[in-house]
Design an enzyme around this catalytic site. Structure first.
Site, short mmCIF file in Angstrom:
data_model
loop_
_atom_site.label_atom_id
_atom_site.label_comp_id
_atom_site.label_asym_id
_atom_site.label_seq_id
_atom_site.Cartn_x
_atom_site.Cartn_y
_atom_site.Cartn_z
N SER A 31 0.83 -1.19 0.00
CA SER A 31 0.00 0.00 0.00
C SER A 31 0.87 1.25 0.00
O SER A 31 1.95 1.27 0.62
CB SER A 31 -0.90 0.00 1.24
OG SER A 31 -1.85 1.02 1.19
N PRO A 32 0.45 2.32 -0.68
CA PRO A 32 1.21 3.58 -0.60
C PRO A 32 1.20 4.14 0.81
O PRO A 32 0.13 4.31 1.40
CB PRO A 32 0.47 4.50 -1.58
CG PRO A 32 -0.89 3.89 -1.74
CD PRO A 32 -0.73 2.43 -1.54
N CYS B 37 3.09 7.16 3.20
CA CYS B 37 3.98 8.32 3.22
C CYS B 37 5.15 8.10 4.18
O CYS B 37 4.98 7.56 5.27
CB CYS B 37 3.20 9.57 3.61
SG CYS B 37 2.05 10.12 2.32
N ALA C 41 2.04 8.61 -1.63
CA ALA C 41 1.39 9.68 -2.36
C ALA C 41 2.45 10.64 -2.89
O ALA C 41 3.19 11.24 -2.13
CB ALA C 41 0.40 10.42 -1.45
N GLN D 79 1.71 6.38 -6.97
CA GLN D 79 0.44 7.02 -6.65
C GLN D 79 0.57 8.52 -6.91
O GLN D 79 1.35 9.20 -6.25
CB GLN D 79 0.02 6.76 -5.20
CG GLN D 79 -1.38 7.29 -4.89
CD GLN D 79 -1.78 7.09 -3.45
OE1 GLN D 79 -1.19 7.70 -2.55
NE2 GLN D 79 -2.78 6.25 -3.21
N TYR E 265 -8.02 14.00 0.62
CA TYR E 265 -7.16 14.84 -0.19
C TYR E 265 -7.97 15.43 -1.36
O TYR E 265 -9.18 15.26 -1.44
CB TYR E 265 -5.92 14.06 -0.61
CG TYR E 265 -5.12 13.60 0.58
CD1 TYR E 265 -4.66 14.52 1.52
CD2 TYR E 265 -4.86 12.25 0.82
CE1 TYR E 265 -3.95 14.11 2.65
CE2 TYR E 265 -4.16 11.83 1.95
CZ TYR E 265 -3.71 12.77 2.85
OH TYR E 265 -3.03 12.36 3.98
N GLY F 91 -0.63 -2.70 4.07
CA GLY F 91 0.08 -1.51 4.48
C GLY F 91 0.97 -1.73 5.68
O GLY F 91 2.14 -2.05 5.56
N ARG F 92 0.40 -1.55 6.87
CA ARG F 92 1.23 -1.53 8.07
C ARG F 92 1.99 -2.83 8.32
O ARG F 92 3.09 -2.80 8.88
CB ARG F 92 0.35 -1.18 9.28
CG ARG F 92 -0.21 0.23 9.18
CD ARG F 92 -0.98 0.65 10.39
NE ARG F 92 -1.59 1.95 10.16
CZ ARG F 92 -2.16 2.70 11.09
NH1 ARG F 92 -2.20 2.27 12.34
NH2 ARG F 92 -2.70 3.85 10.79
#
Length: 365
Positions: free
Chosen positions: A23-24, A26, A59, A101, A186, A330-331
């Site tokens: 997963s993207p 940041c 992102a 992304q 966003y 993700g995490r």
């Protein structure tokens, strides 16, 4: 054999080696200029080495005002593309599919990284005026949110062009998948949601108006992206704001086939982020998967599920039970860069994913 976590996925002319996507996420590690650093190369390269099928950047802002913080990744110049190119190359060398992304933070821009409190930055502190569909700042706890400007027609045209040129630069850098970020509060999500979009022109008002910008951007990105390479779109399926007018799962289901018509090959289904008053009905394993299933019912596009995916058997079940086409992790990838390799061992899919030869002397010990 039926589809499972380690079955390949063909999207247009792109072959993805398995159904695990990073997963993207940041990293806030660009030192103020938006250029990728050694941190990004190691972070993303490790997940490719770790066996994931798709490794997606965080992102990546299509213009400077589109960064969440001054330390976010960017793709608004050739220098940014050149900094990203070796990372995309390394991801591909390791057998994963490099993805980017494309993003604009809108009214949630111009703030400090999370470990510094995510507090608004004023122009004299290195911040900037933020853009939004309406001149309604994000409701930060601080007394002075960044100045938020309602976008003019020229601003909208400039942002559309920034997404297109960002996609072109990303292609030159070697990325094989472009994802348009329309989630998590966003800019593009702000246009979708009546909680943030109070415009009365063609980009506001009813469903057609509020969805116009994301549909146009997806179509224009698709037009410059090669026919044999996929375009994804990340959406927030719901604002989780049941007590006010907001973006809903029903509207997401209605939008999904329109995004497919605009050129999206996969809908990456997340949720929330538009307002701090959101009420998440539950958390835990698969807590957002039901939204991905709802989207899948309404479109022929592929669907990715995200949220609370941390166990190999859990991710595999999503694919085997046809609840999603991609397990977006993700995490757990922050905790374990080699999640996919460990999952292959646990699921008995070792023949589908091999540890790098440099590491094999440790396998099984």
């Amino acid at each position: 054999m039926s589809d499972h976590l380690f079955s390949p996925l063909s999207i247009r002319g792109t072959e993805v080696r398995n159904r695990v996507m990073v997963s993207p996420m940041c990293q806030y590690s660009c030192d103020g200029d938006g250029l990728a650093t050694d941190w990004h190369e190691v972070h993303l390269g490790s997940r490719a080495t770790g066996g994931a099928g798709i490794v997606m950047t965080e992102a990546t802002a299509v213009e400077p005002r589109g960064r969440i913080s001054p330390d976010d990744l960017g793709i608004w110049s050739d220098d940014h593309a050149e900094a990203l190119a070796p990372i995309a190359d390394f991801i591909a060398e390791r057998g994963a599919t490099p993805a980017i992304q494309l993003a604009h933070a809108g009214r949630k821009a111009s703030k400090t990284p999370p470990w510094d409190g995510s507090v608004p930055l004023q122009p004299d502190e290195g911040g900037w005026e933020t853009l939004a569909p309406s001149a309604v700042p994000y409701p930060f706890d601080e007394d002075e949110p960044p100045v938020t400007k309602q976008m003019t027609d020229d601003d909208i045209a400039a942002v559309k062009d920034a997404f297109v040129t960002g996609a072109e630069r990303a292609l030159d850098a070697g990325f094989e998948i472009a994802e348009v970020h329309a989630a998590h509060g966003y800019l593009l999500h702000e246009f979708l949601s009546p909680a943030t979009n109070r415009r009365e022109d063609e980009y506001g008002g009813d469903f057609e108006g509020r969805t116009r910008l994301v549909r146009e951007i997806v179509s224009e990105v698709r037009a410059v992206w090669p026919d044999d390479k996929p375009v994804f779109v990340r959406v927030s399926a719901t604002d989780w704001l049941p007590d006010r007018e907001s973006w809903t799962a029903e509207e997401t289901a209605r939008l999904a086939p329109l995004l497919a018509d605009a050129g999206a090959d996969l809908i990456d289904v997340s949720a929330g982020g538009i307002h701090p008053d959101q009420q998440i009905p539950q958390t835990g394993p698969n807590y957002q998967v039901r939204y991905a299933e709802r989207v899948a019912e309404e479109t022929d596009a592929l669907v990715g599920a995200v949220g609370g995916i941390s166990e190999p058997a859990q991710a595999d079940a999503l694919i085997r039970n046809e609840r999603a086409d991609l397990a977006i992790v993700g995490r757990e990838h922050l905790r374990d860069p080699y999640f996919a390799l460990h999952a292959a061992e646990e699921l008995g899919a070792d023949e589908d994913v091999e540890w790098p030869i440099q590491y094999r002397r440790a396998v099984g010990n």
